[in-house]
Design an enzyme around this catalytic site. Structure first.
Site, PDB file in Angstrom:
ATOM      1  N   SER A   1      37.977  35.002  16.766  1.00  0.00           N
ATOM      2  CA  SER A   1      36.772  34.989  17.602  1.00  0.00           C
ATOM      3  C   SER A   1      36.429  33.550  17.980  1.00  0.00           C
ATOM      4  O   SER A   1      36.772  32.615  17.233  1.00  0.00           O
ATOM      5  CB  SER A   1      35.601  35.605  16.825  1.00  0.00           C
ATOM      6  OG  SER A   1      34.360  35.351  17.467  1.00  0.00           O
TER       7      SER A   1
ATOM      8  N   TYR B   1      30.540  36.075   9.181  1.00  0.00           N
ATOM      9  CA  TYR B   1      31.553  36.402  10.190  1.00  0.00           C
ATOM     10  C   TYR B   1      32.196  35.150  10.767  1.00  0.00           C
ATOM     11  O   TYR B   1      33.436  35.036  10.801  1.00  0.00           O
ATOM     12  CB  TYR B   1      30.921  37.229  11.307  1.00  0.00           C
ATOM     13  CG  TYR B   1      31.883  37.626  12.399  1.00  0.00           C
ATOM     14  CD1 TYR B   1      32.710  38.738  12.246  1.00  0.00           C
ATOM     15  CD2 TYR B   1      31.956  36.911  13.592  1.00  0.00           C
ATOM     16  CE1 TYR B   1      33.598  39.112  13.236  1.00  0.00           C
ATOM     17  CE2 TYR B   1      32.844  37.273  14.592  1.00  0.00           C
ATOM     18  CZ  TYR B   1      33.652  38.376  14.417  1.00  0.00           C
ATOM     19  OH  TYR B   1      34.538  38.739  15.411  1.00  0.00           O
TER      20      TYR B   1
END
Length: 257
Positions: free
Chosen positions: A149, A162
């Protein structure tokens, strides 16, 4: 050299494992690989979703099977990978797409949630790479693509687990790429920005967070899931023979500045 679609992008007959494949990005990647002639093993910790997805793809004529597995459990992972190797005789491609997220202010972030995100996103990815890597090393051939990401490079508020998990995934990708380069195993990551599906499932939270994301994307829009598929296929294909240890950002320009 003569260039053909087969010599450049051919993955017909390749055996691919895709984790987190029962829905979302993982499902789209599995469909793309199967559409191009690969034999695809869909893996998910959610048997019900997995059954419906596999049935859907098989009814369309795709060469796919599904195996429920918890990628955070080493014994579970090894048993699943051994089963795939035994059934197909090889594993050519691994796409690690299983991932979770949890948003909470740093001072309130629960230890259990931190452990959960790290286990799925980082530990699970490593365990899959480790188990599949043993077979790839034996054959001196393989492609591994980890779905990372932009948040592995750029953090955001309330994303205490995350974003760090994806940053660590990027470094894991590079370390594996160095170790396995001489084994003819390419290890890369694809790092997308937020997708339109993230809005549908509530990952962006509210309009303020959506606006924050859109302001950071020069193209001014969220990523569609099928825009992530192309880069993944490229990294699986002969086209990417000399590409390893790379983090390919699919971000509409987010990481330019």
């Amino acid at each position: 050299m003569e260039y053909t679609l087969t010599s450049m992008f051919g993955i017909q007959g390749e055996v691919a494992i895709v984790t987190g494949a029962s829905r979302g990005i993982g499902k789209e990647i599995a469909i793309a690989l199967a559409s191009l002639g690969a034999k695809v093993v869909l893996v998910s910790v959610k048997p019900t979703y997995l059954f419906h997805t596999v049935t859907e793809l098989q009814e369309k004529g795709f060469d796919v099977i599904g195996i429920p597995a918890d990628t955070t459990k080493k014994d579970n992972v090894q048993a699943m990978v051994d089963l795939v190797a035994e059934q197909f005789g090889k594993i050519d491609i691994l796409v690690n797409c299983a991932g979770v997220s949890h948003l909470e202010n740093a001072v309130d972030f629960e230890e259990a949630m931190w452990d959960w995100v790290m286990e799925v996103n980082l530990k699970g990815t490593f365990l899959m790479c480790q188990a599949v890597g043993k077979y790839m090393v034996q054959r001196k051939k393989g492609r591994i693509i980890n779905i990372s990401s932009v948040l592995g490079l750029h953090g955001r508020a309330q994303d205490m687990a995350y974003a760090p998990s994806k940053a660590a995934m990027d470094q894991l990708t590079k370390s594996l790429a160095v170790e396995w380069a001489k084994e003819n195993i390419n290890v890369n990551a694809v790092a997308p920005t937020f997708t339109s599906n993230d809005v549908k499932i509530g990952l962006l939270g509210n309009q303020e967070k959506l606006d924050w994301v859109l302001q950071r994307i020069p193209k001014g829009k969220l990523c569609e899931m099928d825009w992530i598929v192309g880069p993944v296929i490229f990294l699986c294909s002969p086209c990417a023979e000399f590409v390893t240890g790379h983090i390919l950002y699919v971000d509409g320009g987010w990481t330019i500045g």
